[in-house]
Design a protein around this motif. Structure first.
Motif, mmCIF file in Angstrom:
data_model
loop_
_atom_site.group_PDB
_atom_site.id
_atom_site.type_symbol
_atom_site.label_atom_id
_atom_site.label_comp_id
_atom_site.label_asym_id
_atom_site.label_seq_id
_atom_site.Cartn_x
_atom_site.Cartn_y
_atom_site.Cartn_z
ATOM 1 N N PRO A 152 0.965 -1.294 0.018
ATOM 2 C CA PRO A 152 0.187 -0.037 0.068
ATOM 3 C C PRO A 152 0.740 1.287 0.050
ATOM 4 O O PRO A 152 2.046 1.237 0.191
ATOM 5 C CB PRO A 152 -0.774 -0.202 1.359
ATOM 6 C CG PRO A 152 0.234 -0.968 2.274
ATOM 7 C CD PRO A 152 0.860 -1.779 1.475
ATOM 8 N N SER B 262 -7.474 -0.705 6.291
ATOM 9 C CA SER B 262 -7.897 -1.880 5.804
ATOM 10 C C SER B 262 -7.083 -2.865 5.012
ATOM 11 O O SER B 262 -7.283 -4.002 4.995
ATOM 12 C CB SER B 262 -8.907 -1.429 4.745
ATOM 13 O OG SER B 262 -8.251 -0.498 3.678
ATOM 14 N N ASP C 70 -3.308 2.000 15.467
ATOM 15 C CA ASP C 70 -4.129 2.097 14.567
ATOM 16 C C ASP C 70 -5.233 3.184 14.872
ATOM 17 O O ASP C 70 -5.720 3.218 16.166
ATOM 18 C CB ASP C 70 -5.039 0.742 14.448
ATOM 19 C CG ASP C 70 -4.303 -0.269 13.903
ATOM 20 O OD1 ASP C 70 -3.208 0.046 13.016
ATOM 21 O OD2 ASP C 70 -4.474 -1.345 13.722
ATOM 22 N N SER D 192 2.047 6.733 7.561
ATOM 23 C CA SER D 192 0.639 6.157 7.608
ATOM 24 C C SER D 192 0.323 5.117 6.405
ATOM 25 O O SER D 192 1.129 5.565 5.333
ATOM 26 C CB SER D 192 -0.558 7.013 7.803
ATOM 27 O OG SER D 192 -0.559 7.954 6.795
ATOM 28 N N TRP D 193 -0.588 4.250 6.498
ATOM 29 C CA TRP D 193 -1.293 3.559 5.436
ATOM 30 C C TRP D 193 -2.596 3.156 5.950
ATOM 31 O O TRP D 193 -2.910 3.080 6.944
ATOM 32 C CB TRP D 193 -0.095 2.408 4.958
ATOM 33 C CG TRP D 193 0.108 1.496 6.130
ATOM 34 C CD1 TRP D 193 -0.615 0.032 5.870
ATOM 35 C CD2 TRP D 193 0.978 1.256 6.953
ATOM 36 N NE1 TRP D 193 -0.361 -0.750 6.998
ATOM 37 C CE2 TRP D 193 0.768 0.221 7.684
ATOM 38 C CE3 TRP D 193 1.814 2.168 7.487
ATOM 39 C CZ2 TRP D 193 1.558 -0.276 8.838
ATOM 40 C CZ3 TRP D 193 2.729 1.756 8.766
ATOM 41 C CH2 TRP D 193 2.433 0.574 9.206
ATOM 42 N N PRO D 194 -3.425 2.736 4.877
ATOM 43 C CA PRO D 194 -4.667 2.635 5.109
ATOM 44 C C PRO D 194 -5.043 1.422 6.244
ATOM 45 O O PRO D 194 -4.351 0.454 6.208
ATOM 46 C CB PRO D 194 -5.415 2.198 3.899
ATOM 47 C CG PRO D 194 -4.401 2.782 2.824
ATOM 48 C CD PRO D 194 -3.095 2.687 3.388
ATOM 49 N N THR E 219 -9.029 5.085 10.272
ATOM 50 C CA THR E 219 -8.531 4.998 9.056
ATOM 51 C C THR E 219 -7.213 4.687 8.475
ATOM 52 O O THR E 219 -6.727 4.149 7.584
ATOM 53 C CB THR E 219 -8.997 6.266 8.334
ATOM 54 O OG1 THR E 219 -8.072 7.340 8.860
ATOM 55 C CG2 THR E 219 -10.535 6.628 8.676
ATOM 56 N N GLU E 220 -6.407 4.445 9.423
ATOM 57 C CA GLU E 220 -4.812 4.309 9.123
ATOM 58 C C GLU E 220 -4.127 3.519 10.208
ATOM 59 O O GLU E 220 -4.478 3.778 11.329
ATOM 60 C CB GLU E 220 -4.144 5.730 9.065
ATOM 61 C CG GLU E 220 -4.624 6.647 7.800
ATOM 62 C CD GLU E 220 -4.248 8.052 7.914
ATOM 63 O OE1 GLU E 220 -3.445 8.162 6.781
ATOM 64 O OE2 GLU E 220 -3.944 8.480 9.052
#
Length: 86
Positions: free
Chosen positions: A17, A36, A63, A32-34, A66-67
């Protein structure tokens, strides 16, 4: 914010991602990264010329809604960061 803070480099690993960086002040940045996206580990190195020099980033990954986030020093030694699937 004034000053020089380009001591962090984010590398895009194929298939990983997008890893983003945001300066938050006080000599800190948030990577940061998603949220999900699962199964990836944040790694860092001081030397891109040493392919075996990557290690897990010691800062905890926190966490949000969202990220996945990690707060790192944005001043001093240059560090490179990437996401990898172990």
């Amino acid at each position: 914010e004034p000053g020089f803070w380009s001591s962090i480099i984010v590398l895009q690993t194929p298939g990983a991602p997008v890893l983003t960086i945001k300066l938050i002040g006080g000599g800190l940045a948030v990577l940061s990264w998603p949220v999900s996206v699962t199964g990836f580990t944040l790694q860092e190195t001081l030397d891109l010329a040493q392919p075996n020099a990557w290690s897990a980033t010691p800062q905890p990954v926190v966490d949000t809604a969202t990220e996945h986030t990690a707060t790192v020093q944005a001043t001093g030694t240059t560090k490179c960061f990437r996401l990898v699937r172990p």
